[in-house]
Design a protein around this motif. Structure first.
Motif, mmCIF file in Angstrom:
data_model
loop_
_atom_site.group_PDB
_atom_site.id
_atom_site.type_symbol
_atom_site.label_atom_id
_atom_site.label_comp_id
_atom_site.label_asym_id
_atom_site.label_seq_id
_atom_site.Cartn_x
_atom_site.Cartn_y
_atom_site.Cartn_z
ATOM 1 N N TRP A 204 -35.915 -3.970 -6.603
ATOM 2 C CA TRP A 204 -36.857 -4.680 -7.472
ATOM 3 C C TRP A 204 -36.928 -4.060 -8.859
ATOM 4 O O TRP A 204 -36.941 -4.803 -9.864
ATOM 5 C CB TRP A 204 -38.243 -4.681 -6.826
ATOM 6 C CG TRP A 204 -38.272 -5.007 -5.377
ATOM 7 C CD1 TRP A 204 -38.760 -4.237 -4.361
ATOM 8 C CD2 TRP A 204 -37.785 -6.203 -4.757
ATOM 9 N NE1 TRP A 204 -38.603 -4.864 -3.150
ATOM 10 C CE2 TRP A 204 -38.010 -6.078 -3.359
ATOM 11 C CE3 TRP A 204 -37.169 -7.356 -5.224
ATOM 12 C CZ2 TRP A 204 -37.651 -7.061 -2.451
ATOM 13 C CZ3 TRP A 204 -36.806 -8.337 -4.327
ATOM 14 C CH2 TRP A 204 -37.053 -8.192 -2.957
ATOM 15 N N ASP A 205 -36.962 -2.731 -8.945
ATOM 16 C CA ASP A 205 -37.054 -2.090 -10.254
ATOM 17 C C ASP A 205 -35.808 -2.356 -11.095
ATOM 18 O O ASP A 205 -35.895 -2.636 -12.301
ATOM 19 C CB ASP A 205 -37.267 -0.581 -10.081
ATOM 20 C CG ASP A 205 -38.602 -0.270 -9.411
ATOM 21 O OD1 ASP A 205 -39.539 -1.078 -9.561
ATOM 22 O OD2 ASP A 205 -38.702 0.780 -8.740
ATOM 23 N N LEU A 208 -35.946 -5.891 -12.392
ATOM 24 C CA LEU A 208 -36.877 -6.068 -13.505
ATOM 25 C C LEU A 208 -36.292 -5.533 -14.806
ATOM 26 O O LEU A 208 -36.461 -6.148 -15.880
ATOM 27 C CB LEU A 208 -38.198 -5.361 -13.188
ATOM 28 C CG LEU A 208 -39.048 -5.984 -12.079
ATOM 29 C CD1 LEU A 208 -40.233 -5.095 -11.744
ATOM 30 C CD2 LEU A 208 -39.523 -7.377 -12.479
ATOM 31 N N ARG A 229 -39.645 -13.226 -13.190
ATOM 32 C CA ARG A 229 -40.391 -11.966 -13.084
ATOM 33 C C ARG A 229 -41.509 -12.088 -12.047
ATOM 34 O O ARG A 229 -41.753 -11.151 -11.268
ATOM 35 C CB ARG A 229 -40.968 -11.587 -14.446
ATOM 36 C CG ARG A 229 -41.729 -10.255 -14.433
ATOM 37 C CD ARG A 229 -42.212 -9.865 -15.818
ATOM 38 N NE ARG A 229 -42.955 -8.616 -15.781
ATOM 39 C CZ ARG A 229 -42.395 -7.416 -15.791
ATOM 40 N NH1 ARG A 229 -41.080 -7.306 -15.870
ATOM 41 N NH2 ARG A 229 -43.129 -6.320 -15.749
ATOM 42 N N LEU A 233 -41.882 -9.708 -8.765
ATOM 43 C CA LEU A 233 -43.121 -8.954 -8.536
ATOM 44 C C LEU A 233 -43.775 -9.363 -7.217
ATOM 45 O O LEU A 233 -44.344 -8.520 -6.513
ATOM 46 C CB LEU A 233 -44.081 -9.191 -9.702
ATOM 47 C CG LEU A 233 -43.697 -8.567 -11.050
ATOM 48 C CD1 LEU A 233 -44.676 -8.987 -12.130
ATOM 49 C CD2 LEU A 233 -43.651 -7.049 -10.940
ATOM 50 N N THR A 234 -43.700 -10.646 -6.872
ATOM 51 C CA THR A 234 -44.261 -11.105 -5.600
ATOM 52 C C THR A 234 -43.541 -10.458 -4.432
ATOM 53 O O THR A 234 -44.175 -9.994 -3.463
ATOM 54 C CB THR A 234 -44.158 -12.629 -5.515
ATOM 55 O OG1 THR A 234 -44.891 -13.222 -6.596
ATOM 56 C CG2 THR A 234 -44.713 -13.132 -4.202
ATOM 57 N N LYS A 236 -41.872 -7.643 -4.452
ATOM 58 C CA LYS A 236 -42.169 -6.210 -4.438
ATOM 59 C C LYS A 236 -43.573 -5.948 -3.887
ATOM 60 O O LYS A 236 -43.779 -5.016 -3.086
ATOM 61 C CB LYS A 236 -42.042 -5.648 -5.847
ATOM 62 C CG LYS A 236 -42.226 -4.135 -5.929
ATOM 63 C CD LYS A 236 -42.025 -3.623 -7.348
ATOM 64 C CE LYS A 236 -42.210 -2.109 -7.404
ATOM 65 N NZ LYS A 236 -42.017 -1.580 -8.793
ATOM 66 N N ALA A 237 -44.546 -6.782 -4.291
ATOM 67 C CA ALA A 237 -45.910 -6.614 -3.777
ATOM 68 C C ALA A 237 -45.977 -6.886 -2.283
ATOM 69 O O ALA A 237 -46.701 -6.204 -1.553
ATOM 70 C CB ALA A 237 -46.858 -7.550 -4.528
ATOM 71 N N LEU A 251 -49.446 -5.616 -8.978
ATOM 72 C CA LEU A 251 -48.203 -6.390 -9.022
ATOM 73 C C LEU A 251 -48.455 -7.842 -8.631
ATOM 74 O O LEU A 251 -47.950 -8.777 -9.277
ATOM 75 C CB LEU A 251 -47.166 -5.764 -8.089
ATOM 76 C CG LEU A 251 -46.750 -4.320 -8.394
ATOM 77 C CD1 LEU A 251 -45.814 -3.808 -7.316
ATOM 78 C CD2 LEU A 251 -46.090 -4.236 -9.756
ATOM 79 N N GLU A 254 -50.475 -9.694 -11.371
ATOM 80 C CA GLU A 254 -49.628 -10.024 -12.525
ATOM 81 C C GLU A 254 -48.701 -11.195 -12.211
ATOM 82 O O GLU A 254 -48.497 -12.089 -13.041
ATOM 83 C CB GLU A 254 -48.796 -8.806 -12.928
ATOM 84 C CG GLU A 254 -47.909 -9.060 -14.138
ATOM 85 C CD GLU A 254 -47.030 -7.875 -14.487
ATOM 86 O OE1 GLU A 254 -46.202 -8.000 -15.410
ATOM 87 O OE2 GLU A 254 -47.169 -6.822 -13.811
ATOM 88 N N ALA A 255 -48.142 -11.199 -10.987
ATOM 89 C CA ALA A 255 -47.273 -12.314 -10.594
ATOM 90 C C ALA A 255 -48.035 -13.623 -10.572
ATOM 91 O O ALA A 255 -47.523 -14.667 -11.003
ATOM 92 C CB ALA A 255 -46.656 -12.023 -9.226
ATOM 93 N N ALA A 265 -47.108 -15.952 -4.605
ATOM 94 C CA ALA A 265 -47.806 -15.018 -5.486
ATOM 95 C C ALA A 265 -49.310 -15.126 -5.307
ATOM 96 O O ALA A 265 -50.020 -14.113 -5.261
ATOM 97 C CB ALA A 265 -47.414 -15.304 -6.941
#
Length: 557
Positions: A204-205, A208, A229, A233-234, A236-237, A251, A254-255, A265
Motif C-alpha cells: 500500500w505504501d 501511494l 487513492r 487507503l480503504t 490499507k485500513a 486512513l 480520509e478515504a 470506504a
C-alpha cells in the motif's frame, strides 16, 4: 516559394536594367589584337548576359556528369529502402491481423532490403510473428535481446510484461512493469501496471508513492487520482483494522472524504468509529452512503452498531435506515432480517414479500425460506421458496472485468485496474435453460381438504418432519438437489400429508416444492435408483454459520 520569389526578383532586375540601357543609347568600342570592334551598348550587355548563362549551364552539365554515379547509387539505395519499408509495413499489418505466415514472409523480404541492426521494427515484427506462430520461447528471447539496445529497451520490457501477463506469471510481470516505470516514469502503461501490481500484492505504501508521482507528472487527472487513492487507503485500513483499529481510523476517514460514494470506504470508516464508541459520527457516514447506494453490509453494521442493543432496538435502527431510501429493495430486506432476528415474523414476511412483489431477487426468496422455517417449520413451503430462488434474478455482487467476487478488492485480479469493482448484478452467462412452468406441473392437494380415504395408503409421507434448527446450512445442497429431481415413473396415490399451518391452502407445484414421492418398498434385489440432477451453485448453498438469506451476499470483510 522562396525560389520562385528569388527568380521573379532576378528577372525584374534584368528587365529594369535593360530598360535603363535602352533609354541611354551609346556605343562600346573594343580594341583586340590590332582590331577595333564597335557595338552598341545594348548588344554588349546582351552578349555579357549570354556568356554568363552559357558558363553556368556548362558548369551544371559538367557537375552532373561527374556526380552521376553517386546519384545513380543513391537512387537505387532509396528505391531499395522504400521497398523494404513497404515490406515492413505490410508485415506489421499482417501481424496485427493475425496472419503469421504472411508476416514471416515480409520479415524475410525486409531483412534483405533493410539492415536489421539499424531498424528496430524488424525485431518487433519478428517477435510478434513468433508469438502468432506459438513459439513463445523464441518471442521471449527476442524481447530479451531488445533489452540490450537502449532504443528498444522499453519495447522489450513491454513485450515481456504482456507475455508474463498472458502466462499468469504475476511476479515476473510486476518486475518488468516496475523496471519500465523506473526507466520511463512518463509512460502510462508502465506506471499503471506497476501501480496495479503493488496494490495486488498489498504494497500500500509503495502504491501511494507511485500514485503521487503519477499525479505530479499529470499522467492522471485529479478526480481519478482521488478515487484510486481512496481505494488504496480503504484496503490499507481494512488490513489494519483487525490488529490496529486506532491507526486504521484516520486512513478510513480520509478515504471516505476522498470518495464518499465508495461503499467499502464508508463501511470501514463506520466500523473504526463504532469500535471506538463514536456512534453518532459512524451512523452519519452509513446514512450518507445509504442515500447513495444501499448495501447489505452497511445495513448489518448500522443495525449492530451498539453491542448491548436488544433485537427490538436493532429492528428500530433498521427501520430508521430503511426510511432514508424506502423504495430500494435493500431497505425492505434490512427490515426483514432485523425482524426475523427479533422474532417478528409477520413484519419480516411482509417486508420480504414486498421486495418480491416489486423487484424479485434471489436473496429475498432465500430470506422467505428462513422466515418460513423459523415460523412454521413447513418444509414444503421452504422448498417452494428455495425453488423460486433458483430461477430468480441474481443478487448484486462485486464485479470487475467479468470477475465476480464475494468480497470487495482495491484492484481487478484480471487487469490490475485500481478501483475496478462495482456493486451490481453480475451478467449471466448465456446457455440453454430448461424451465418448466408452474401450470405444467402437478400440484399439492389442499392439506385441509385431503380425503380421509388416503389415510390407509401404504406409502411414505409427502412432507418430511420439520427440522429443529432455523437455518440448516449443511442440508441446503440436498434441498436444492431435491428440487431438481426428475421422476420417470407415474406417481402413485399419496396418503394424507401431515397437518401443517392451515394458512397453507394454496396449490403449489410438486416439482418446485417437494422431493419425489417415495415409492413403495422395492422387492428384494431391486436396483432401481432415483436420478438426481447436479446440485446448482447458486442459491441455497451456504456456509454453516450463515442463513440462506446471507449466503449470497457480497461480504466486504
Amino acid at each position: 516559394m522562396m525560389r520562385i520569389l528569388f527568380f521573379f526578383i532576378v528577372v525584374l532586375m534584368l528587365g529594369v536594367g535593360f530598360a535603363w540601357l535602352a533609354d541611354r543609347p551609346g556605343d562600346l568600342v573594343l580594341t583586340f589584337s590590332g582590331m577595333q570592334y564597335k557595338v552598341s551598348l545594348m548588344v554588349a550587355a546582351t552578349a555579357v548576359v549570354a556568356i554568363v548563362a552559357t558558363v553556368m549551364l556548362a558548369w551544371w552539365l559538367i557537375k552532373s556528369i561527374v556526380a552521376s554515379p553517386y546519384a545513380l547509387r543513391r537512387h537505387f539505395r532509396a528505391r531499395k529502402r522504400d521497398r523494404g519499408y513497404q515490406s515492413l509495413s505490410t508485415g506489421l499489418i499482417a501481424a496485427g491481423a493475425g496472419d503469421g505466415q504472411k508476416a514471416r514472409l515480409m520479415i524475410k523480404q525486409a531483412e534483405k532490403l533493410l539492415n536489421s541492426d539499424q531498424e528496430p521494427l524488424i525485431k518487433l515484427l519478428d517477435a510478434q510473428a513468433a508469438m502468432l506462430e506459438g513459439r513463445t520461447d523464441d518471442a521471449r528471447q527476442k524481447f530479451e535481446a531488445m533489452l540490450d539496445d537502449p532504443e528498444t529497451r522499453l519495447l522489450g520490457l513491454r513485450g515481456l510484461y504482456l507475455e508474463a501477463q498472458r502466462l499468469g506469471a504475476r511476479d515476473a510481470s510486476r518486475h518488468y512493469a516496475e523496471e519500465a516505470a523506473a526507466l520511463a516514469p512518463s509512460v502510462e502503461w508502465a506506471a499503471t501496471a506497476a501501480l496495479g501490481q503493488k496494490v495486488t500484492h498489498g504494497d500500500w505504501d509503495g502504491a501511494l508513492v507511485l500514485l503521487d508521482k503519477q499525479k505530479s507528472a499529470r499522467q492522471i487527472d485529479k478526480d481519478k487520482a482521488k478515487q484510486e487513492r481512496a481505494a488504496i487507503l480503504t484496503a490499507k485500513a481494512t488490513e489494519l483494522f483487525e490488529t490496529d483499529p486506532l491507526s486504521a481510523r484516520p486512513l478510513a476517514i480520509e478515504a471516505n472524504k476522498l470518495a464518499p460514494d465508495l461503499i467499502p470506504a464508508a463501511i470501514i470508516a463506520a466500523r473504526t468509529l463504532f469500535e471506538q464508541g463514536d456512534l453518532r459520527k459512524g451512523s452519519k457516514i452509513i446514512e450518507q452512503s445509504w442515500k447513495r447506494t444501499p448495501h447489505p453490509d452497511a445495513a448489518d453494521i448500522y443495525v449492530h452498531a451498539r453491542v448491548g442493543d436488544s433485537a427490538v432496538d436493532r429492528l428500530k435502527r433498521a427501520r430508521r435506515l430503511a426510511g432514508l431510501y424506502p423504495s430500494h429493495p435493500e431497505s425492505g430486506l434490512a427490515i426483514a432480517r432485523a425482524a426475523l432476528d427479533a422474532g417478528e415474523f409477520r413484519i419480516a414476511r411482509e417486508a420480504a414479500e414486498e421486495v418480491v412483489r416489486n423487484k424479485p431477487r434471489e436473496g429475498a426468496y432465500l430470506l422467505l425460506a428462513d422466515i418460513e422455517e423459523a415460523q412454521t417449520g413447513d418444509q414444503g413451503r421452504v422448498r417452494q421458496w428455495l425453488s423460486r430462488a433458483v430461477k430468480a434474478p441474481r443478487d448484486p455482487a462485486w464485479t470487475a472485468d467479468g470477475f465476480v467476487s464475494p468480497q470487495w478488492a482495491p484492484a481487478s485480479p484480471v487487469t490490475g485496474r485500481i478501483n475496478a469493482f462495482e456493486w451490481k448484478v453480475p451478467v449471466e452467462q448465456l446457455g440453454p435453460v430448461i424451465d418448466v412452468g408452474d401450470d405444467d406441473l402437478p400440484t399439492i392437494p389442499d392439506i385441509d381438504a385431503a380425503p380421509a380415504a388416503n389415510a390407509d395408503a401404504k406409502s411414505e409421507p409427502i412432507l418430511p418432519p420439520p427440522a429443529p434448527a432455523r437455518s440448516r446450512a449443511h442440508e441446503a445442497p440436498a434441498e436444492i438437489a431435491e428440487a431438481e429431481v426428475v421422476a420417470f415413473e407415474p406417481a402413485r396415490t399419496a396418503p394424507e400429508p401431515k397437518k401443517a399451518d392451515k394458512t397453507s391452502t394454496d396449490q403449489r407445484p410438486v416439482a418446485s416444492v417437494l422431493p419425489r414421492l417415495a415409492e413403495d418398498e422395492p422387492e428384494q434385489g431391486s436396483s432401481d435408483e432415483i436420478f438426481v440432477a447436479p446440485v446448482p451453485d447458486d442459491p441455497g448453498v451456504r456456509p454453516e454459520h450463515q442463513s440462506r438469506s446471507t449466503a449470497k451476499k457480497g461480504r466486504l470483510f
